[in-house]
Each structure stands twice: as structure tokens, then as C-alpha cells.
Design a protein around this motif. Structure first.
Motif, short mmCIF file in Angstrom:
data_model
loop_
_atom_site.label_atom_id
_atom_site.label_comp_id
_atom_site.label_asym_id
_atom_site.label_seq_id
_atom_site.Cartn_x
_atom_site.Cartn_y
_atom_site.Cartn_z
N ALA A 258 46.39 34.68 28.87
CA ALA A 258 46.06 36.10 28.78
C ALA A 258 45.42 36.63 30.06
CB ALA A 258 45.12 36.34 27.60
N ALA A 259 45.12 35.74 31.01
CA ALA A 259 44.45 36.17 32.25
C ALA A 259 45.38 37.04 33.08
CB ALA A 259 43.99 34.95 33.04
N LEU A 260 44.79 38.00 33.79
CA LEU A 260 45.53 38.92 34.65
C LEU A 260 45.28 38.57 36.10
CD1 LEU A 260 44.74 42.28 32.81
CD2 LEU A 260 46.81 40.86 32.61
N PRO A 261 46.17 38.94 37.01
CA PRO A 261 45.95 38.67 38.44
C PRO A 261 44.68 39.35 38.94
CG PRO A 261 48.22 39.30 38.02
CD PRO A 261 47.48 39.55 36.75
N CYS A 262 44.01 38.68 39.86
CA CYS A 262 42.79 39.23 40.46
C CYS A 262 43.20 40.29 41.48
CB CYS A 262 41.98 38.13 41.16
SG CYS A 262 41.41 36.83 40.04
N ALA A 263 42.81 41.53 41.25
CA ALA A 263 43.18 42.63 42.13
C ALA A 263 42.39 42.54 43.43
CB ALA A 263 42.93 43.97 41.44
N GLY A 264 43.08 42.22 44.52
CA GLY A 264 42.45 42.19 45.83
C GLY A 264 41.53 41.03 46.06
N ALA A 265 41.58 40.00 45.22
CA ALA A 265 40.71 38.85 45.42
C ALA A 265 41.32 37.92 46.45
CB ALA A 265 40.51 38.11 44.10
N VAL A 266 40.63 37.70 47.58
CA VAL A 266 41.14 36.84 48.64
C VAL A 266 40.00 35.98 49.16
CG1 VAL A 266 43.00 38.38 49.34
CG2 VAL A 266 40.74 38.64 50.36
N GLY A 267 40.36 34.97 49.94
CA GLY A 267 39.33 34.15 50.56
C GLY A 267 38.82 33.06 49.66
N PRO A 268 37.84 32.28 50.15
CA PRO A 268 37.36 31.12 49.40
C PRO A 268 36.63 31.48 48.12
CG PRO A 268 35.98 31.53 51.34
CD PRO A 268 37.17 32.43 51.46
N THR B 149 40.29 26.15 39.22
CA THR B 149 41.27 25.09 39.01
C THR B 149 42.62 25.52 39.57
OG1 THR B 149 40.16 24.34 36.99
CG2 THR B 149 42.45 23.66 37.30
N VAL B 150 43.15 24.71 40.49
CA VAL B 150 44.48 24.97 41.04
C VAL B 150 45.51 24.53 40.01
CG1 VAL B 150 46.10 24.47 42.90
CG2 VAL B 150 43.65 24.68 43.40
N TRP B 151 46.37 25.45 39.60
CA TRP B 151 47.36 25.12 38.58
C TRP B 151 48.79 25.18 39.11
CZ3 TRP B 151 50.88 28.93 37.21
CH2 TRP B 151 50.56 30.25 37.55
N GLY C 86 39.37 32.91 42.83
CA GLY C 86 39.75 31.82 41.93
C GLY C 86 38.61 31.25 41.14
N HIS C 87 37.41 31.84 41.19
CA HIS C 87 36.27 31.31 40.46
C HIS C 87 35.97 32.10 39.19
CE1 HIS C 87 34.82 28.37 43.50
NE2 HIS C 87 35.49 29.17 44.32
N GLY C 88 36.81 33.12 38.87
CA GLY C 88 36.58 33.89 37.67
C GLY C 88 37.66 33.64 36.65
N ASP C 89 37.77 34.56 35.69
CA ASP C 89 38.75 34.43 34.64
C ASP C 89 40.09 35.05 35.02
OD1 ASP C 89 37.02 33.07 33.04
OD2 ASP C 89 36.30 34.86 32.01
N CYS C 90 40.24 35.51 36.23
CA CYS C 90 41.51 36.11 36.66
C CYS C 90 42.34 35.08 37.41
CB CYS C 90 41.24 37.33 37.54
SG CYS C 90 40.27 36.94 39.02
N LEU C 91 43.61 35.39 37.60
CA LEU C 91 44.55 34.53 38.32
C LEU C 91 44.54 34.92 39.79
CD1 LEU C 91 47.52 34.60 35.79
CD2 LEU C 91 45.71 32.89 35.98
N SER C 92 44.12 34.01 40.63
CA SER C 92 44.00 34.31 42.06
C SER C 92 45.04 33.55 42.86
CB SER C 92 42.61 33.97 42.57
OG SER C 92 42.43 32.56 42.57
N GLU C 93 45.27 34.03 44.07
CA GLU C 93 46.18 33.38 45.01
C GLU C 93 45.46 33.24 46.34
OE1 GLU C 93 49.77 35.56 45.25
OE2 GLU C 93 50.24 35.40 43.11
#
Length: 379
Positions: free
Chosen positions: A56-66, A136-138, A69-76
Motif C-alpha cells: 500500500a506504500a506510495l512513492p516518496c515525492a521528491g525524496a533523494v539522497g541518503p 530495506t532495499v527490495w 528510504g527510511h520512511g513508509d514510502c517507496l524511495s529510489e
């Protein structure tokens, strides 16, 4: 020369002794397996709750850098490939990729699921994308390609579900076998080996279906449905096969005796309320007759050379018939693993010494030699 069942009523063998361990061992094993399955199932709700949150997680809007990926959103996160390695572990291959996320972050090593599509294409120095959720890298992305890694949310949950289902199926099958063994004992003390083998094979097949379904499906209700269908199909097939095999009119075995030309020692066990049935004696010594046309001399021995303690078998021992093994046949002094391995290669020669029933248990190739040393069955 063939060995048929005796026609005279006074030579019918008495029922063999039933032992409580025939029901206790599968029953106790079944209880242990079911308890382990329940323990594994108790932890599944929390794991599947995490799976639902991940899906159910949504992509992290504008989340970049180290920090991404530490929240409940899907980061790249972009990263650079430092190395890739293919290792052999036992019969499997482990595929590892080591990447550097950059910006002072520590290198990350991930284990890829399968050979492609990313692992086969990526090389050292390539720029990849790390797909993360809750640190967690998935998955790892390379251009338009993306490949999951081990540890993706859901892998552990579905693996644990498959193991729990398999253990529950096997445990339930063993408990039913033990219950059936106890309830059928007064009506049917003689149970053929295949009556125990067919349900066991069906249970193993059903457990395999459950594990396979949990490995290939990402839908828990579908896994449960396929597992239930596997139990129904394998159980029905086992019942039909048991009924079909039960129509056999006899369990007699016909073996051609091997002529006794010299002293031989074979692996065999004599069971009965007779003095030459000795615990620990797992061999028979076969000596040719002293004079032509006489009866061969047999003795039970404790060693494979026939030189230790010998207990002669008397001439009053009369063979009756040769048959397959029954579940209720005694298994003196043997480990259960040895019983399982030799079960289908052994046959039983029913004999009588006066009023005492005697069983001679041996593998087929050894039984041919024993038959060559004994007179033909009565009748």
C-alpha cells in the motif's frame, strides 16, 4: 518350485503381536509437527500486516539522497556498482551485487533473486537505482530493467506460510494414521505395508504442493486455496488407490528357491515364542544336509560369519507360506530408519513349530536361499 498357501486349516498362522509403538511413533511425531506449524502460524499475522503496508506504500515525492528510504514510502536512490559476484553454495548459486549509494553512505551488498534481468546485464561502474522501503532495499533497477532482491517484504512471510502448511499437513496425516492404527486394530490386525505407504506419499505430495504454491504465488488466500485443493486431490487419489489395491485376493509371494550348495550365512530374523528366536540374532547359518536327501541344518547367529553364538532351528519347524510384510509385523532390535529402508525389500515366511507361530523375515535374495534349505510349505 512355488510356495503356495496351505490348504489345511490347522496350519493357519496365529496373528502376530501388535506393539503400541506402531501408533505411538507416528502419533508423537505428528503432534510435534503440528505444534511447530502452530508456532510458525502464530507469527504470520504480523508479517502479512507488514506485507500489506509495503504493497500500500506510495512513492516518496521528491525524496533523494541518503536520507531517502527510511520512511513508509517507496524511495529510489541512485548508486554505483562496485562489484558483482556469483558464488556456489551447496547445489544453489548465490548472486551478489555490491553498490555505493554515494554522498558518504556506506556500500550496500544485496543478494539478487535469480540470474536476471539486472544481474546478467550489470557491470562494475554502472549506475543503478536502489528501490527501498523502511531502509530495506527490495529491488535494483538498471535502465528500464528491475530485479527483486532477497529480503523483499513478503519473502519471509510466504516462506513461513509454506513451511507451516507443509508441517501441518504432514502432522495431521501422521495423527490420522496413528488414530486409524489404533481404531482398526481390533478388526484388522493384519495391515499391508502399502496401506501405510500410500497415505504417506499422498501427504508428502500435498505438502509439496503447499510449499510450491507459497513460493510462486504472492497471494495468501490463493496459497491456502491451492493447498486445500492439493490435500483434497491427493487424499482422494490415495483413497481410490488404497481401495484398488485392497481388491487383491492374496498377499502371497512366490519366489524360486536357490539350491544350497555349501555353507552360507544370510541376513534374516527369526521371530516367535521359541528358544531360537534371540534378540540380537540377525543372521541365519545355512548348512547343507549331512547325507543326500536329508534336511539342511539352520541356526540363528549374531554375526555375519556364523561363528559366534548359534541357536539351531529344529526339524519341527514347518514352513507354511511366504507373504509380503504387514505393518503389525514385529521389528525387533532395529532402528526406525532401517525399518523404512528395508521394508519393501523384505518378505516374511510364516512357519509353525508345534503350536508356536514363527516368522522368518529376510530380504528377497536371502529368502531364496532360505527356501532352498527348507522343505516346501505344507500343502
Amino acid at each position: 518350485m512355488t510356495h503356495a498357501s496351505p490348504a489345511t486349516p490347522d496350519t493357519s498362522p496365529a496373528p502376530v503381536r501388535w506393539e503400541m509403538r506402531d501408533a505411538l511413533l507416528p502419533g508423537a511425531t505428528g503432534v510435534v509437527l503440528v505444534v511447530i506449524a502452530l508456532f510458525l502460524a502464530a507469527g504470520l499475522p504480523g508479517k502479512f500486516a507488514e506485507v500489506r503496508e509495503f504493497r500500500a506504500a506510495l512513492p516518496c515525492a521528491g525524496a533523494v539522497g541518503p536520507a531517502a528510504g527510511h520512511g513508509d514510502c517507496l524511495s529510489e536512490r541512485p548508486a554505483t556498482v562496485l562489484a558483482k559476484e556469483r558464488r556456489k553454495q551447496s547445489k544453489s548459486v548465490v548472486r551478489l551485487v555490491k553498490v555505493a549509494p554515494g554522498a558518504g553512505a556506506s556500500p550496500v551488498q544485496v543478494r539478487m533473486q535469480g540470474p536476471g534481468p539486472v544481474f546478467d546485464e550489470v557491470e562494475r561502474g554502472d549506475r543503478v537505482v536502489l528501490h527501498s522501503w523502511r531502509s530495506t532495499v527490495w529491488a535494483v533497477g538498471l535502465g528500464d530493467l528491475r530485479q527483486d532482491v532477497h529480503g523483499k517484504p513478503g519473502d519471509v512471510a510466504f516462506g513461513q506460510l509454506g513451511v507451516a502448511l507443509a508441517l501441518a499437513i504432514l502432522g495431521a496425516a501422521l495423527l490420522l494414521a496413528a488414530l486409524r492404527r489404533v481404531l482398526r486394530r481390533p478388526r484388522d490386525p493384519v495391515v499391508r505395508a502399502w496401506r501405510a505407504a500410500v497415505p504417506c506419499v499422498a501427504a508428502v505430495v500435498a505438502a509439496g504442493v503447499a510449499i510450491t504454491a507459497s513460493a510462486v504465488s504472492a497471494d495468501a488466500p490463493l496459497v491456502l486455496l491451492v493447498s486445500a485443493a492439493g490435500c483434497a486431490v491427493s487424499g482422494t487419489a490415495a483413497a481410490l488407490l488404497t481401495r484398488l489395491l485392497g481388491r487383491r485376493a492374496t498377499d502371497d509371494v512366490v519366489l524360486e528357491p536357490t539350491a544350497l550348495t555349501g555353507r552360507q550365512v544370510v541376513r534374516a530374523t527369526v521371530v516367535g515364542d521359541v528358544p531360537y528366536s534371540v534378540e540380537g540374532h540377525g543372521h541365519l547359518v545355512l548348512d547343507p544336509p549331512l547325507e543326500p536327501g536329508g534336511r539342511a541344518r539352520l541356526a540363528s547367529a549374531s554375526d555375519a560369519y556364523g561363528k559366534a553364538v548359534l541357536d539351531p532351528l529344529p526339524d519341527t519347524l514347518v514352513p507354511l507360506r511366504l507373504r509380503h510384510k504387514h505393518v503389525a509385523d514385529p521389528r525387533p532390535g532395529r532402528w526406525w530408519s532401517d525399518v523404512v529402508m528395508r521394508w519393501y525389500s523384505e518378505v516374511v515366511l510364516e512357519c509353525r513349530d508345534g503350536e508356536a507361530p514363527v516368522l522368518v523375515v529376510a530380504e528377497r535374495h536371502d529368502m531364496r536361499r532360505i527356501l532352498g534349505a527348507l522343505p516346501p510349505p505344507a500343502g
